[in-house]
Scaffold this active site. Structure first.
Site, PDB file in Angstrom:
ATOM      1  N   VAL A 627       0.764  -1.284   0.102  1.00  0.00           N
ATOM      2  CA  VAL A 627      -0.157   0.454  -0.090  1.00  0.00           C
ATOM      3  C   VAL A 627       0.612   1.147  -0.148  1.00  0.00           C
ATOM      4  O   VAL A 627       1.927   1.421   1.241  1.00  0.00           O
ATOM      5  CB  VAL A 627      -0.955  -0.290   1.500  1.00  0.00           C
ATOM      6  CG1 VAL A 627      -2.026   0.852   0.927  1.00  0.00           C
ATOM      7  CG2 VAL A 627      -1.855  -1.848   1.606  1.00  0.00           C
ATOM      8  N   ASP A 738     -16.075  -7.921   9.924  1.00  0.00           N
ATOM      9  CA  ASP A 738     -13.544  -8.059  10.747  1.00  0.00           C
ATOM     10  C   ASP A 738     -13.908  -6.433  10.988  1.00  0.00           C
ATOM     11  O   ASP A 738     -12.591  -5.708  10.885  1.00  0.00           O
ATOM     12  CB  ASP A 738     -13.808  -8.243   9.257  1.00  0.00           C
ATOM     13  CG  ASP A 738     -12.187  -8.562  10.254  1.00  0.00           C
ATOM     14  OD1 ASP A 738     -11.851  -8.613  11.384  1.00  0.00           O
ATOM     15  OD2 ASP A 738     -11.035  -8.429   9.668  1.00  0.00           O
TER      16      ASP A 738
HETATM   17  P1  AMP Z   1      -5.610  -3.003   4.443  1.00  0.00           P
HETATM   18  O1  AMP Z   1      -4.773  -3.597   3.042  1.00  0.00           O
HETATM   19  O2  AMP Z   1      -6.257  -2.333   4.178  1.00  0.00           O
HETATM   20  O3  AMP Z   1      -5.393  -3.487   5.443  1.00  0.00           O
HETATM   21  O4  AMP Z   1      -3.840  -1.871   3.978  1.00  0.00           O
HETATM   22  C1  AMP Z   1      -2.671  -2.167   5.130  1.00  0.00           C
HETATM   23  C2  AMP Z   1      -2.246  -0.816   5.524  1.00  0.00           C
HETATM   24  O5  AMP Z   1      -1.876  -0.150   4.945  1.00  0.00           O
HETATM   25  C3  AMP Z   1      -3.135  -0.184   6.614  1.00  0.00           C
HETATM   26  O6  AMP Z   1      -3.127  -0.858   7.964  1.00  0.00           O
HETATM   27  C4  AMP Z   1      -2.885   1.105   6.971  1.00  0.00           C
HETATM   28  O7  AMP Z   1      -1.089   1.306   7.895  1.00  0.00           O
HETATM   29  C5  AMP Z   1      -2.117   1.359   5.619  1.00  0.00           C
HETATM   30  N1  AMP Z   1      -3.655   1.631   4.733  1.00  0.00           N
HETATM   31  C6  AMP Z   1      -4.376   1.249   3.921  1.00  0.00           C
HETATM   32  N2  AMP Z   1      -5.433   2.092   3.849  1.00  0.00           N
HETATM   33  C7  AMP Z   1      -4.795   3.958   3.914  1.00  0.00           C
HETATM   34  C8  AMP Z   1      -5.483   4.639   3.749  1.00  0.00           C
HETATM   35  N3  AMP Z   1      -6.672   4.887   3.050  1.00  0.00           N
HETATM   36  N4  AMP Z   1      -4.689   5.743   3.902  1.00  0.00           N
HETATM   37  C9  AMP Z   1      -3.516   6.016   5.410  1.00  0.00           C
HETATM   38  N5  AMP Z   1      -2.597   4.296   5.187  1.00  0.00           N
HETATM   39  C10 AMP Z   1      -3.847   3.634   4.524  1.00  0.00           C
END
Ligand code: AMP
Length: 976
Positions: A627, A738
């Site tokens: 990400v 979740d």
């Molecule tokens: P996820 O796969 O959605 O769980 O994203 C993994 C990590 O990326 C999250 O725990 C956040 O730390 C970061 N992340 C995801 N989406 C965002 C966002 N829109 N803005 C900032 N950080 C994000």
């Protein structure tokens, strides 16, 4: 138009029905299997439900249909035959497959035309035959089709499953009521699920039926043992969940798959453990099958203290090269030796020394007894030398040295090394003192003592020198006498004169030893001498003066500075959030409804060109790829900060679809507290999901990093935002499944937005997910009991999760239920225990959490209620002032690691670590607080003086100290 002509289309679905049957399903009724022998009752007998027989691919297919859409006041019933219930099945599933026609497709349909049917149940202890009384039935559900069959279009078959229960009588009937729809029942299946017989972790569990979550005790497989009975949860869905207890193969057995098998010959296992059998160690015989230990070869032994895993060893042989060396100091010699040639390879080798005294003449030796001393001792010697003291210089000694080890007891005759020796001085002894035995006016009788006894066979001679004391030293003339004994009388001396004497011993060979010091003696005057003993009067006037110096070490450990108690939490005045909310106009559409997920993504997400997106920095790792933080050029808005989720190269089609399903879901939402989808990149090699950027990242980590720094009012504001987002989702009929602080993101204004959408993938991605036996995942500590027990995921189960999020937020990201295991959490929840209030949590907020955790999901507040309650609290900050009872012993120490006395902590850093305050370890050390006793004596000011300033940290430390002091009450999570 009615359903009688639908038959041909139906065969397509028959296979589907049979495919969904799983072995763990116990089927009580299967409409299709019964063929034409259904014998269901219809009411009215005619013009209502009708059985329709169709031949499909040579098989007969029966369906019940009704299609009285052009008449009003329809009340058509069809009742099943009596369905025998098995005692264990208190809740059954009813799976229906049916087709419903669109009312609009009938020209003459009445206004009362319906598109639903109703499911009823009636319990009975016996078959009532044709006595069908509608009044005995209670309604279970209104069954609405997900998809309706329009016009002459393809038939849309719906499958719906409903749970019926609790059931208590011997059997029951189901009935389907039609009130004017055009509907065909294709299949009705009644079943319950069982958790099948299973062997897990060497424990066997019986087939189990349950209508909720049930803890099932199992037993260890043959030749396995466990300190406590193994157990596992069986869910109403027939899934085994979270096994507990450790069955281990007993001694002589090892695990092979899910069974314990004997150790093969040549290997052994001495205890019940999860280890495997080990190869027999050195010097052992080949063991037989199932050996607990490998026996020693002849001549080799194990000491009782040796573990079975140790090699066998031989007893040690005799020490080598024993030698004796007379030491310069009187009466001492040193014995030295080398280790035996055969040590047995053991590390516990020691030596003992025996001493015998042998007198001359007839050689008789007797034990030296206590007359001689050994340094460091006569036994248990680890070094290969010992000093023997207090020896008589005129005696012969025989010393024997024996080596010992853990196995020397197995040899009756212990080999020893011996030496016979006497003290061998090269110098004659020293004259240590000269005594005056008698004096007259003209003679002095003297005798002298030697530094050591001389062996009887050795004769020394002595040289005695004397002179008058008053003679001129420069021309002193000594008179020298050579004597063969250690005394002499010197005559012809002058009366009342002082003489100076010194004596030296001479060896038999005439070698002189060193001189004694000089002694002075005086001859008598003519009078009868009055020997006066000038006893030295020791003035015992040592006035130690009862001056006991009471050194009053006024150790003022801590200077207490009285600090003004400022910094109390004040209610923040600034309105923290914007309560504006978009009213959802639509219902969420599951993207999996689309046969082609690409259509769903086209429908719900904007395709963007990769050239408008710049990735800047990795900010996280998702399941599918990294990400990034990035910038998107937006026509109307200029450069917009965005988060870019990528799909790593080499993805499969399924991964691509799962990845994009999150965007297809997110794209349907538009709410201030739901993460906003900016768009997707699907038409280029590198897939991307672009969302708004949330500067402060995931909520759990944000809170942990700002522990104690955010006011309760602000925390409640954040919760209000999450609740508003969840209300929006539930209004759209979207169940998140979740919801947890880790799945909420925080922006620069501390606005919280719910994220992590998707279907199966969301939970698969979640490290908190616990695998169920079917491979699904459940984040146990965030999930409502009914969702764990029978997959009843609803907005009410999301409310439960929201309660856990409330707790996480108020506890600054603390892990719910700390380090209790999932098993312990489930047990505690089942036994009506709930998390205690976090520290400093407003009472009203804790009460709301408890409401979210009501077992009966219908009693839990809805998200709309939660938003209203939180709004009210925020509107009157006074309402947040009363703080819920906080039990630090519960909050800081865990039920599973009960016992919270200060003795539990070996050091101050260890204690600080346990309350997650280890950043203050150095500050405590610098302030001289190094023992738990000092910690217990600390007061509020002392904590501040150490350098703890943040109010949250102050409280955490203070509460922990309080908890350590109060050891009387036991630990428990709060029961409700
Ligand atoms: P996820 O796969 O959605 O769980 O994203 C993994 C990590 O990326 C999250 O725990 C956040 O730390 C970061 N992340 C995801 N989406 C965002 C966002 N829109 N803005 C900032 N950080 C994000």
């Amino acid at each position: 138009m009615d359903f009688r002509c639908f038959g041909l289309f139906l065969f397509l679905f028959i296979q589907q029905v049979s495919l969904s049957r799983q072995s763990k399903e116990q089927v009580l009724l299967d409409m299709n299997a019964a063929g034409g022998e259904l014998g269901w009752l219809t009411s009215p007998y005619e013009d209502g439900w009708e059985i329709v027989q169709t031949v499909v691919n040579g098989s007969l297919l029966y369906t019940y249909s009704v299609c009285n859409v052009d008449a009003n006041d329809q009340d058509n019933w069809v009742r099943t035959t009596f369905i025998q219930r098995r005692p264990e099945a208190t809740r059954v599933s009813v799976e229906l497959q049916f087709v419903v026609r669109d009312c609009n497709s009938f020209d003459g349909a009445s206004l009362a035309c319906k598109e639903t049917l109703n499911l009823f149940v009636s319990e009975a202890d016996a078959d009532v035959g044709t006595n069908f009384r509608k009044g005995t039935f209670r309604k279970v559900a209104t069954i609405a089709p997900d998809e309706i069959t329009r016009g002459r279009g393809a038939l849309k078959v719906n499958t719906e499953t409903r749970t019926v229960g609790p059931l208590s009588q011997k059997g029951f009937y189901l009935a389907f009521q039609d009130m004017g729809a055009c509907v065909a029942l294709i299949s009705v299946r009644v079943f319950y699920k069982t958790c099948p017989t299973t062997v897990q972790s060497l424990a066997a569990f019986p087939e189990t039926v349950t209508d909720a979550l049930r803890l099932v005790e199992g037993s260890c497989v043959a030749h396995a043992v466990s300190p406590s009975a193994p157990s596992i949860y069986c869910t109403a869905d027939g899934e085994w969940l979270v096994p507990q207890g450790q069955c281990q193969c007993e001694a002589g057995y090892e695990a092979v798959g899910e069974a314990c098998e004997e150790c093969t010959p040549g290997s052994f296992k001495s205890t019940a453990s999860s280890e495997f059998c080990q190869i027999c160690p050195k010097n052992t015989k080949i063991s037989t099958a199932g050996a607990l230990v490998c026996p020693c070869r002849d001549g080799f032994y194990r000491s009782p203290a040796d573990p079975a895993t140790s090699a066998c060893s031989a007893p040690p042989g005799a020490p080598q090269d024993l030698s004796a060396n007379t030491l310069p100091s009187e009466g001492r010699l040193q014995l030295s030796w080398s280790p035996p040639l055969v040590t047995g390879g053991r590390a516990d080798l020691t030596y003992s020394v025996m001493c015998e005294r042998c007198s001359d003449g007839p050689k008789t030796c007797v034990p030296c007894g206590e007359k001689v001393r050994f340094e460091p001792g006569p036994t248990a010697l680890r070094d290969t030398s010992v000093v023997v003291a207090d020896l008589d210089s005129h005696l012969n000694y025989t010393f024997s040295v024996v080596a010992h080890s853990g196995v020397s007891r197995f040899r009756s005759q212990r080999p020893s090394a011996s030496i016979t020796t006497a003290l061998r001085y090269t110098d004659p002894p020293k004259v240590t003192s000269i005594h005056l035995d008698e004096n007259t006016p003209t003679s002095l009788s003297l005798s002298w003592a030697l530094s050591r006894k001389t062996p009887a066979h050795i004769t020394h001679s002595y040289e005695l020198m004397y002179r008058r004391k008053d003679e001129d030293r420069d021309v002193t003339m000594y008179t020298v006498l050579v004597l063969d004994k250690s005394s002499a009388t010197i005559s012809d001396l002058s009366p009342a004169t002082t003489y100076v004497f010194r004596v030296q011993a001479l060896s038999p060979e005439g070698t002189p030893g060193s001189y004694s010091t000089e002694y002075e003696f005086q001859t008598l005057t003519h009078a009868v001498p009055q020997i006066q003993n000038n006893s030295t009067v020791v003035m015992a006037a040592v006035v130690v003066g009862a001056l006991v110096l009471l050194i009053v070490v006024a150790v003022l450990l801590l200077h207490k500075r009285i600090l003004s108690s400022t910094g109390r939490r004040r209610g923040a005045e600034d309105p923290y959030f914007n309560s504006d909310q978009l009213k959802p106009l639509k219902t969420y559409v599951d993207p999996h409804m689309y046969e082609d997920p690409n259509i769903a993504i086209l429908k719900f997400a904007t395709e963007i060109h990769p050239s408008v997106v710049t990735k800047q920095k990795v900010i996280g790792a998702g399941e599918f790829g990294e990400v990034f933080r990035g910038v998107m050029k937006s026509p109307g808005r200029g450069d917009v900060a965005v988060a870019v989720k990528t799909l790593k190269a080499g993805y499969t089609e399924k991964q691509r679809q799962d990845f994009l399903s999150e965007a297809s879901i997110m794209g349907q939402f538009s709410h201030q507290n739901i993460i906003r989808l900016e768009g997707v990149v699907t038409k280029f090699k590198h897939m991307m999901i672009v969302t708004e950027y949330m500067e402060n990242g995931a909520l759990d980590i944000y809170l942990r990093d700002h522990d104690g720094e955010i006011l309760a009012f602000q925390l409640v504001g954040m919760l209000r935002g999450i609740a508003a987002g969840m209300k929006y989702l539930s209004d759209m009929n979207y169940v998140h499944r979740d919801l947890a602080a880790r799945n909420v993101l925080v922006n620069g204004n501390l606005e919280c937005k719910v994220s992590d959408f998707g279907l199966s993938r969301v939970l698969e991605d979640d490290p908190e997910g616990t695998y169920t036996t079917s491979g699904g995942k459940i984040p146990i500590r965030w999930t409502a009991p009914e969702a764990i027990a029978y997959r009843k995921f609803t907005s009410a189960s999301d409310v439960w999760s929201f309660g856990i999020v409330m707790w996480e937020v108020m506890a600054f990201g603390e892990r719910p239920y700390w380090d209790m295991s999932n098993h312990e959490v489930m047990k505690a929840i089942n036994e009506a225990f709930r998390l205690p209030a976090p520290m400093d949590c407003p009472s009203a907020v804790y009460q709301l959490m408890l409401q979210c955790w009501l077992h009966d999901r219908s009693k839990r507040p809805r998200f709309t209620d939660i938003v209203n309650i939180l709004d009210k609290l925020l509107q009157s900050p006074e309402s947040l002032k009363p703080i819920a009872d906080f039990d630090p012993r519960v909050s800081i120490r865990l039920p599973s690691t009960s016992g919270c006395d200060s003795a539990t902590f070996r050091s101050v850093p260890e204690w600080l670590e346990s309350i997650k305050m280890n950043q203050y370890s150095d500050s405590f050390a610098c302030a001289g607080i190094t023992t738990m006793e000092q910690v217990l004596a600390m007061r509020h000011e002392d904590i501040r003086n150490v350098g703890v300033r943040l109010p949250g940290h102050m409280k955490r430390i203070a509460y922990s100290i309080l908890g350590l002091k109060d050891q009387t009450s036991s630990l428990s999570v709060f029961a409700v």
